[in-house]
Design an enzyme around this catalytic site. Structure first.
Site, PDB file in Angstrom:
ATOM      1  N   HIS A   1       0.574  -1.401   0.601  1.00  0.00           N
ATOM      2  CA  HIS A   1       0.153  -0.007   0.013  1.00  0.00           C
ATOM      3  C   HIS A   1       1.005   1.376   0.417  1.00  0.00           C
ATOM      4  O   HIS A   1       0.257   2.141   0.690  1.00  0.00           O
ATOM      5  CB  HIS A   1      -0.875  -0.278   1.641  1.00  0.00           C
ATOM      6  CG  HIS A   1      -0.279  -0.833   2.187  1.00  0.00           C
ATOM      7  ND1 HIS A   1      -0.926  -1.245   2.909  1.00  0.00           N
ATOM      8  CD2 HIS A   1       0.673  -0.084   2.924  1.00  0.00           C
ATOM      9  CE1 HIS A   1      -0.133  -1.746   3.962  1.00  0.00           C
ATOM     10  NE2 HIS A   1       1.096  -0.770   4.849  1.00  0.00           N
TER      11      HIS A   1
ATOM     12  N   TYR B   1      16.772   2.007   2.796  1.00  0.00           N
ATOM     13  CA  TYR B   1      17.147   1.787   1.776  1.00  0.00           C
ATOM     14  C   TYR B   1      18.532   2.576   1.760  1.00  0.00           C
ATOM     15  O   TYR B   1      18.586   2.139  -0.171  1.00  0.00           O
ATOM     16  CB  TYR B   1      16.411   1.776   0.853  1.00  0.00           C
ATOM     17  CG  TYR B   1      15.007   1.269   1.342  1.00  0.00           C
ATOM     18  CD1 TYR B   1      15.199  -0.016   2.263  1.00  0.00           C
ATOM     19  CD2 TYR B   1      13.951   1.547   1.068  1.00  0.00           C
ATOM     20  CE1 TYR B   1      14.035  -0.734   2.962  1.00  0.00           C
ATOM     21  CE2 TYR B   1      12.315   1.023   1.639  1.00  0.00           C
ATOM     22  CZ  TYR B   1      13.071  -0.087   2.296  1.00  0.00           C
ATOM     23  OH  TYR B   1      11.838  -0.127   2.704  1.00  0.00           O
TER      24      TYR B   1
END
Length: 488
Positions: A171, A258
């Site tokens: 989502h 990340y």
């Protein structure tokens, strides 16, 4: 219509309830069967009680079954939804705790970075067991909808090695779009249109239109910096927008781990994060949130039963993809969304074997991806760094090759920005030994890893992280909830 949906990991009480009510918002789906399965009998019975109450209160013919036998639940299922967390909170705690000893401060640790890679090692053997059962006992051509992280690794393994028709669902794109609509002053969701493409948790809004008008970088930066909330909560995300020219789907906390630039020095971490909620960069934030949420479900279960008596309201159907995909496949009402599938040329400047997240349309003929998308070069470079880690991690999980696993962790962007090769080698040894019970593929390598740890001279530290909060008690959660309600 009558068919069967199996939900693996149905003990994820809140999420299972959301998927269930979403699906029953489709009028044609009233007469279907939900087969719930989970290893935790207690949680399984909790969620079954809630769903039974929803069915009873809405006077539906829907059938709900619950079993700890996965094959029984999967038998004759047309759709299989997975939302499992292999190892539970016990293993997850090690995903956060052990890397901290080596200076690696993660907010979530479930996608890549040290924690996400080890999470994948636990999940992938189990995912392949799911796929074997699906091939053998589910309805022919059954579709596997994976909601579990690490999304790309799980989906990669299910497609390449599990040989099952699989799509990964998240989502992040919807939540990012809601933020953009907010800062641009959209009156409704339909005012904003967009193309978002990349890999899961590193997907990029490469084309934005507000009532048909194209939105450029400068306008979007100005809108975010002027927003009284997001300007503080999304500082790192806004900085990436300024430098890359496009906005990332992922939260401040997720995105920070990340990349190799924002969490590499402890004194820098607090500059880029916000402590108003776990998702904005708190050390081990999602672990704390998950622990509190699990305790909350246990103690507030009677309230969940009461809320289950309310009528299902289709106007409150969520933007989770699952119900919309099933509706499109079964009724031919076309649905547009962003899906995780094997690339094969969908994104021109990412590897063909990668699991990408990009726009597609669903109808009775399946999920049809929009091909020929090229993402900005900086976005591609960032995605490729993660894809290379994901590829090695999947192959290590399949083969049980501990050296390949260490190389995957070594090449992780954030780990590589912080740790030396010697530290990575010891950290991975420590993590596989701690999680040996969930890593059957490494059974032969564990004894040697223990011996190396006993002789190791690599120094570690006792560190809670740069921005750690304590797990709140149920009483504290109740008090905060009451204070918020009173403030409103």
């Amino acid at each position: 219509m009558s068919f069967k949906i199996a939900i693996i990991g149905a003990g994820s009480v809140g999420f299972t309830k959301k998927l269930f009510t979403d699906i029953l918002c489709v009028p044609e789906f009233r007469d279907i069967e939900f087969a719930l399965t989970d290893m935790n009998e207690h949680n399984l019975q909790m969620i079954k009680s809630i769903l039974d109450k929803i069915v009873e209160s809405n006077r539906l013919p829907t059938r709900v079954t619950a079993t700890t036998s996965r094959r029984e639940a999967l038998t004759s299922a047309r759709y299989i939804i997975s939302c499992v967390r292999v190892g539970g909170l016990e293993a997850y705690a090690d995903d956060i705790r052990i890397p901290l000893k080596y200076g690696i401060d993660q907010c979530v640790g479930d996608t890549i970075c040290a924690g996400g890679i080890l999470y994948g090692q636990r999940n992938i053997p189990v995912i392949l067991d799911f796929c074997k059962d699906i091939r053998e006992v589910a309805e022919p051509g059954a579709k596997f909808l994976n909601y579990a992280n690490p999304m790309a690794m799980n989906t990669w393994a299910a497609i390449e090695y599990g040989k099952v028709d699989t799509v990964g669902l998240c989502h992040g794109v919807q939540h990012g779009a809601e933020q953009i609509a907010d800062v641009l002053g959209a009156k409704s969701r339909s005012d904003l249109d967009y193309i978002c493409s990349g890999i899961n948790h590193q997907t990029w809004f490469i084309d934005l239109r507000m009532n048909g008008r194209k939105i450029g970088k400068d306008e979007l930066v100005a809108a975010f910096e002027a927003h009284p909330v997001f300007s503080q909560q999304e500082k790192l995300r806004i900085d990436v927008l300024k430098r890359f020219g496009v906005y990332s789907t992922e939260s401040n906390g997720h995105l920070s781990e990340y990349l190799p630039w924002y969490r590499k020095r402890p004194e820098e971490i607090t500059k880029w994060i916000d402590m108003s909620d776990w998702i904005h960069g708190e050390t081990g934030g999602y672990l704390r949130h998950s622990t509190e949420t699990r305790n909350w479900f246990e103690t507030e279960f009677p309230q969940f039963l009461v809320s289950a008596e309310k009528p299902i309201d289709p106007s409150k159907r969520s933007n989770e993809h699952a119900s919309h995909i099933l509706e499109a496949l079964e009724t031919n009402r076309v649905y547009r969304g962003h899906f995780n599938v094997k690339n094969n040329g969908v994104i021109t400047n990412l590897p063909a074997d990668a699991i990408i997240e990009s726009p597609g349309f669903v109808d009775r003929f399946g999920i049809n991806m929009v091909s020929g998308i090229t993402i900005p070069e900086a976005c591609a470079a960032t995605c490729i760094a993660s894809i290379n880690v994901q590829r090695m991690s999947v192959h290590a999980a399949i083969s049980g090759d501990l050296d390949l696993l260490k190389l995957a962790v070594l090449h992780d962007p954030l780990v590589g920005a912080i740790s030396t090769p010697e530290e990575v080698w010891q950290m991975v040894d420590e993590m596989v030994v701690a999680q040996a019970g969930w890593l059957p593929q490494y059974a032969d390598a564990i004894p040697a890893a223990k011996e190396r740890l006993a002789k190791s001279t690599v120094k570690t530290r006792d560190w809670a992280g740069a921005a750690r909060r304590n797990v709140r008690s149920i009483e504290e959660l109740r008090a905060e909830k009451a204070a918020l309600k009173q403030a409103v």
